[in-house]
Design a protein around this motif. Sequence first.
Motif, short mmCIF file in Angstrom:
data_model
loop_
_atom_site.label_atom_id
_atom_site.label_comp_id
_atom_site.label_asym_id
_atom_site.label_seq_id
_atom_site.Cartn_x
_atom_site.Cartn_y
_atom_site.Cartn_z
N CYS A 168 62.72 -34.03 2.47
CA CYS A 168 61.48 -34.32 2.44
C CYS A 168 60.79 -34.91 1.03
N GLU A 169 60.14 -35.79 0.92
CA GLU A 169 59.98 -36.62 -1.06
C GLU A 169 59.26 -35.04 -0.80
N LYS A 170 60.16 -35.52 -2.16
CA LYS A 170 59.36 -34.14 -3.23
C LYS A 170 57.87 -33.69 -3.71
N LYS A 171 57.81 -35.01 -4.46
CA LYS A 171 56.22 -35.45 -4.62
C LYS A 171 55.11 -34.96 -3.91
N SER A 172 55.06 -35.43 -2.52
CA SER A 172 54.23 -35.25 -1.55
C SER A 172 54.26 -34.00 -0.85
N GLY A 173 55.49 -34.11 -0.37
CA GLY A 173 56.06 -33.17 0.29
C GLY A 173 56.14 -33.76 2.11
N ARG A 174 56.23 -34.92 2.33
CA ARG A 174 55.93 -35.62 2.69
C ARG A 174 57.64 -36.01 4.24
#
Length: 172
Positions: free
Chosen positions: A65-71
């Motif tokens: 998961c991308e940390k800044k967006s949670g995507r």
Amino acid sequence: MDRYEDENIYLRPMTGEDTEDIIRWRNSEAVRTRFIYQELFTRQSHEKWVETMVRTGRVVQMIICEKKSGRKLGSVYIRDIDTVHKKGEYGIFIGEAEARGKGYGTAAAVLMKQYAFAELHLHRLFLRVFADNAQAIASYEKAGFVREAYLKDDVCIDGQFRDIVLMAVLDT
């Protein structure tokens, strides 16, 4: 499991809610053709994988998961975990096309390597990659894997023999 993360991504355990993404990612041409086993995934085959491999402890599979967006970006796993010989086979796919080539795969490999040694107490983490997949080989090398063997005509895909590079990293 402690959460494994760096400045850009984190790894979390795969859940049932990830099934549709896993199937979509794994069946995409860009991902499927990079795997030795290229059969199309179905909900049934994924659920069988979870039941027979993940729930039995033979596989640990996580979502990147991308940390800044949670995507969600893709998935990473260690399969065929061998507690006697303290080894397992590493695998990864970045499912979201726009996330490829940005270093997420290398970062995920580093995090999964840490997990394999600290949590699973493995000594050796290995992988197999097509010899012509230079981008993946470079990413694995950045993550600390070293080339151990070149396996000529090791697999046959669609009637064509393909070479495989065997790579590994040891917990020193």
